[in-house]
Structures are given as C-alpha cells and as structure tokens.
Design a protein around this motif. Structure first.
Motif, mmCIF file in Angstrom:
data_model
loop_
_atom_site.group_PDB
_atom_site.id
_atom_site.type_symbol
_atom_site.label_atom_id
_atom_site.label_comp_id
_atom_site.label_asym_id
_atom_site.label_seq_id
_atom_site.Cartn_x
_atom_site.Cartn_y
_atom_site.Cartn_z
ATOM 1 N N SER A 26 98.276 50.351 30.796
ATOM 2 C CA SER A 26 97.514 50.049 32.009
ATOM 3 C C SER A 26 96.248 50.895 32.089
ATOM 4 C CB SER A 26 98.375 50.261 33.258
ATOM 5 O OG SER A 26 98.861 51.590 33.327
ATOM 6 N N ASP A 27 96.305 52.149 31.619
ATOM 7 C CA ASP A 27 95.115 52.997 31.614
ATOM 8 C C ASP A 27 94.062 52.433 30.660
ATOM 9 O OD1 ASP A 27 96.263 54.705 33.433
ATOM 10 O OD2 ASP A 27 96.957 56.147 31.931
ATOM 11 N N ALA A 28 94.515 51.913 29.524
ATOM 12 C CA ALA A 28 93.582 51.281 28.581
ATOM 13 C C ALA A 28 92.958 50.046 29.214
ATOM 14 C CB ALA A 28 94.307 50.911 27.295
ATOM 15 N N GLY A 29 93.758 49.277 29.949
ATOM 16 C CA GLY A 29 93.241 48.084 30.621
ATOM 17 C C GLY A 29 92.227 48.430 31.694
ATOM 18 N N VAL A 30 92.493 49.486 32.457
ATOM 19 C CA VAL A 30 91.546 49.934 33.483
ATOM 20 C C VAL A 30 90.230 50.351 32.846
ATOM 21 C CG1 VAL A 30 91.062 51.750 35.170
ATOM 22 C CG2 VAL A 30 93.292 50.610 35.173
ATOM 23 N N ALA A 31 90.304 51.114 31.745
ATOM 24 C CA ALA A 31 89.091 51.544 31.050
ATOM 25 C C ALA A 31 88.314 50.353 30.521
ATOM 26 C CB ALA A 31 89.449 52.498 29.917
ATOM 27 N N LYS A 32 89.035 49.388 29.966
ATOM 28 C CA LYS A 32 88.386 48.181 29.437
ATOM 29 C C LYS A 32 87.618 47.460 30.537
ATOM 30 C CE LYS A 32 87.650 44.137 27.482
ATOM 31 N NZ LYS A 32 86.505 43.893 26.590
ATOM 32 N N VAL A 33 88.253 47.236 31.670
ATOM 33 C CA VAL A 33 87.630 46.486 32.766
ATOM 34 C C VAL A 33 86.485 47.267 33.387
ATOM 35 C CG1 VAL A 33 87.999 45.494 35.060
ATOM 36 C CG2 VAL A 33 89.723 45.175 33.274
ATOM 37 N N TYR A 34 86.759 48.514 33.761
ATOM 38 C CA TYR A 34 85.766 49.266 34.519
ATOM 39 C C TYR A 34 84.534 49.595 33.663
ATOM 40 C CZ TYR A 34 83.779 52.206 38.100
ATOM 41 O OH TYR A 34 82.939 52.717 39.052
ATOM 42 N N CYS A 35 84.766 50.044 32.433
ATOM 43 C CA CYS A 35 83.635 50.413 31.579
ATOM 44 C C CYS A 35 82.801 49.203 31.189
ATOM 45 C CB CYS A 35 84.129 51.159 30.346
ATOM 46 S SG CYS A 35 84.871 52.766 30.721
ATOM 47 N N SER A 36 83.451 48.055 31.002
ATOM 48 C CA SER A 36 82.709 46.829 30.693
ATOM 49 C C SER A 36 81.796 46.445 31.846
ATOM 50 C CB SER A 36 83.669 45.676 30.390
ATOM 51 O OG SER A 36 84.397 45.901 29.205
ATOM 52 N N GLU A 37 82.339 46.462 33.049
ATOM 53 C CA GLU A 37 81.558 46.051 34.217
ATOM 54 C C GLU A 37 80.495 47.085 34.571
ATOM 55 O OE1 GLU A 37 84.340 45.006 37.279
ATOM 56 O OE2 GLU A 37 84.907 43.147 36.265
ATOM 57 N N ALA A 38 80.817 48.369 34.404
ATOM 58 C CA ALA A 38 79.833 49.409 34.698
ATOM 59 C C ALA A 38 78.645 49.315 33.750
ATOM 60 C CB ALA A 38 80.487 50.789 34.589
ATOM 61 N N LEU A 39 78.909 49.113 32.469
ATOM 62 C CA LEU A 39 77.823 49.025 31.497
ATOM 63 C C LEU A 39 76.932 47.813 31.763
ATOM 64 C CD1 LEU A 39 76.319 49.947 29.013
ATOM 65 C CD2 LEU A 39 78.061 48.830 27.589
ATOM 66 N N GLN A 40 77.542 46.702 32.112
ATOM 67 C CA GLN A 40 76.742 45.516 32.419
ATOM 68 C C GLN A 40 75.838 45.767 33.632
ATOM 69 O OE1 GLN A 40 78.890 41.510 31.623
ATOM 70 N NE2 GLN A 40 80.545 42.980 31.919
ATOM 71 N N SER A 41 76.363 46.442 34.636
ATOM 72 C CA SER A 41 75.569 46.730 35.834
ATOM 73 C C SER A 41 74.437 47.702 35.529
ATOM 74 C CB SER A 41 76.462 47.313 36.937
ATOM 75 O OG SER A 41 77.422 46.377 37.370
#
Length: 376
Positions: free
Chosen positions: A309-324
């Motif tokens: 779940s921690d890997a999933g959180v990192a995947k989602v949050y870092c992907s969206e943060a970088l796009q923003s």
C-alpha cells in the motif's frame, strides 16, 4: 551499507553516494547531452552508463554480494534514481537494474542469478523485462505471451509492449502464460524468432520497445511468475517515485531560477505575491511527494506489512505531483517554455509518460479502495 533509519535520515555513505552521482551527472548529463542521447540509435548514452557502473557501481547496488553485487539496500538505488530524475538522463537503470535484475532475483532461480546477475551488476549486460500487452495493463495474473512445452524447453509466442530498454537489451526476462498460470522465462534476443523495434514515445528520454516472439526458445526461471511480478511491481513503483521526486524538484528549481531573472515592470517576477504563492504550493507538492517516496522505500527495505500500500501511495501521489509541478512550470515560465528548445517540455513529457508506467494511478486508487472495503 545500512538502510535509512527514518525518512530523510541518511547515513554518511548514502549522502556521499548522492553527491558523487550528482557531480558525475552535472558534468556528463547536461541538457544538450541528454537530448543527444535520446536522439541516438539506442536512446541512451552508453559512455555515461559505463561511468556510472564502473566509477560508482550503480548497477551493483541492489544486487546481493553472492551474485556479484554490492549488496546495498533499495535506499541506495533510490538516491541514484532521484539524481537521474533531475537530469532526465536516459539510462538502463530503471529497465535493467530495477525491473530486469529484480525479476531474476524474485524468480528464486539460483542458477540464473549466478549466471546473469554478475554481468548486470557490472553494467556489461542489460536486461529487459517483457511484461505487459498492448493495453498497457501491468497485471500480474495474465501475460500477453503464451508458452508451450517444446522438447526440453518451451516455445514462446506473442508480443510484449512498452518494454523498457527492450530494443537494445542483451537478455530478456519474459512473462508468459504456461498452463493457465504466469511464468517467467529467460530468452536470448539474438534468436531469429525474436523481433524488436523501438517505439516512438511522447517522452523521448524514455526508451520503450515492442518485442515479438514467434516460437522463440525460452528457459523457465519460475512457474510462480505472478508472485514474482507482484514483488517486482512494488519495487518498481517505489523506484519510479524516486525518479519522479528528482524530476519534480529540478523542474521547480528551474522555475524559481527563471522567476529571479525574468523582469516585468522593473522587478523580477518572482517578487510578485501571486507567483510566490504558486511556487510555495509547488514546493509543498514536491516535499510531500518526497515524504511519500521515502516512506515507501523504508517500508520496502523493512519488509513492512504495509509495503504494497505504501508503494501504491507513492506511485499515485508522486505521479500526480510531478504532473502538476511540470504543468505549472510551463505556465510560470511563459511563452518560452512551450518551445522545443526549452527543457520544460521534456520535464512535462517525462511526467505524463512516467505516470503510465506500472499501471495508471487510478488503478492503484481502485485497488486501495477495494482493499479498504470502500465502495467502487
């Protein structure tokens, strides 16, 4: 080398590793060099990769000593990927060292590990993991390639898409369905029954390929391919988040630097309150993404129950943060940032291309909602 004891609390060795990699990349991975590497036949700078492997040992970090590696933790690889993300330098680090080598390790095949991993650790061999089909689904329960028994080995038929470094790799690790289950095979790409072509991609700094198998001979690594791929996907998502944090941090730094030098109405635009607020928001995104990424790698190293779940959180949050961050970077730097000559568009393309790797963020959100018992 020991792992990080707490998020952000790195050892002196780890900090020196980061410093060394950053210095090497500053000298040899300037924007012009990155563009030249991306435009080359293979899409990466072989000389830079050799320096990273021979002078720093980046390919050997996460490979156990018994198989020719350094035997460091995932934290050291994390720091290297973060620095690579800053420069967008195209290297086989994610495709060969993270995906390929970790798939071989996850197979549990000692003979294959002893035979393949020492050369991968040296950087002399580049491995590629053939996993997903044309739909871009990084599922662990199905595979786009089919394996059938053929004499003492297996024959593989089908096509793998979006293979990182697949067009120039020396060995292929292939996920294929065998008797209704996913298994992992080692395939020699030099066979006539294997064809490879590099794909045109939105992100020119990331080399992807289609690999087709027309009765290729494969050596079985493990019949428990689904379990191995589950492990590899966790590692890959955490590693990708490190790269994304480095990219976001550099994109923001470039924007801040521009705001100090661009003058409007007789003063630097960075002094305007509205732009200060926007850049403060971007800084918050970068730092919270960094926290998510570091927490995920600590969880991975500690083999915590929450590591998936921690890997999933990192995947989602870092992907969206970088796009923003990269989108706002273009807006804050104005008209010049939309030109081909400016590097902002490369950061923007890396952001959107990386978000699709190993599964789209929404797929992880659905999985986490389901795991938590929330309605779809």
């Amino acid at each position: 080398m020991s792992s990080v004891a707490a998020v952000g609390a790195f050892t002196d060795e780890q900090l020196e590793l980061r410093k060394t990699v950053r210095a090497l990349l500053t000298k040899h991975a300037a924007p012009d060099a990155v563009r030249a590497a991306a435009d080359s036949a293979d899409g990466y700078d072989a000389a830079l990769w050799e320096m990273l492997c021979q002078q720093v040992g980046v390919a050997a970090l996460a490979i156990p000593e018994e198989f020719g590696g350094i035997g460091a933790s995932a934290v050291e690889t994390h720091l290297v990927l973060e620095e690579l993300g800053r420069t967008l330098a195209p290297t086989p680090m994610l495709g060969s060292v993270v995906l390929g080598a970790q798939a071989i390790l996850a197979s549990g095949n000692t003979e294959a590990c002893e035979r393949l991993l020492p050369d991968i650790a040296e950087g002399a061999t580049i491995a590629a993991l053939c996993w997903t089909g044309s739909d871009g689904s990084w599922d662990t329960a199905t595979a786009p390639v089919t394996a059938t028994a053929a004499g003492d080995g297996h024959s593989l038929t089908g096509a793998s898409h979006f293979v990182l470094d697949g067009s120039y790799s020396d060995v292929l690790i292939v996920a294929a369905e065998l008797d209704g289950e996913v298994a992992l095979f080692e395939v020699d790409p030099a066979q006539e029954s294997v064809s490879r072509r590099r794909l045109p991609t939105m992100d020119p700094t990331r080399t992807l390929a289609v690999v087709e198998f027309a009765g290729a001979t494969g050596r079985l690594l493990t019949a428990a391919g689904s379990a191995a791929l589950e492990r590899v996907r966790e590692i890959a998502c955490v590693a990708l988040s490190a790269e994304q944090v480095g990219t976001a941090d550099q994109a923001l730094a470039n924007t801040v630097e521009y705001s100090k030098s661009r003058v409007q109405f007789g003063r630097p635009i960075g002094s305007f309150q509205a732009l200060k607020h926007r850049m403060a928001d971007l800084y918050f995104l970068v730092e919270t993404a960094r926290s998510a990424s570091y927490a995920a790698v600590v969880s991975l190293v500690d083999d915590a129950p929450s590591r998936a779940s921690d890997a999933g959180v990192a995947k989602v949050y870092c992907s969206e943060a970088l796009q923003s961050v990269t989108a706002d970077s273009i807006q804050l730097q104005g008209g010049i940032a939309i030109t081909w000559e400016h590097d902002a568009q490369l950061f923007f393309k890396r952001a959107h291309g990386s978000a699709q790797l190993f599964g789209q963020p929404r797929a992880y959100l659905h999985w986490m909602e389901s795991a938590a018992g929330l309605p779809a």
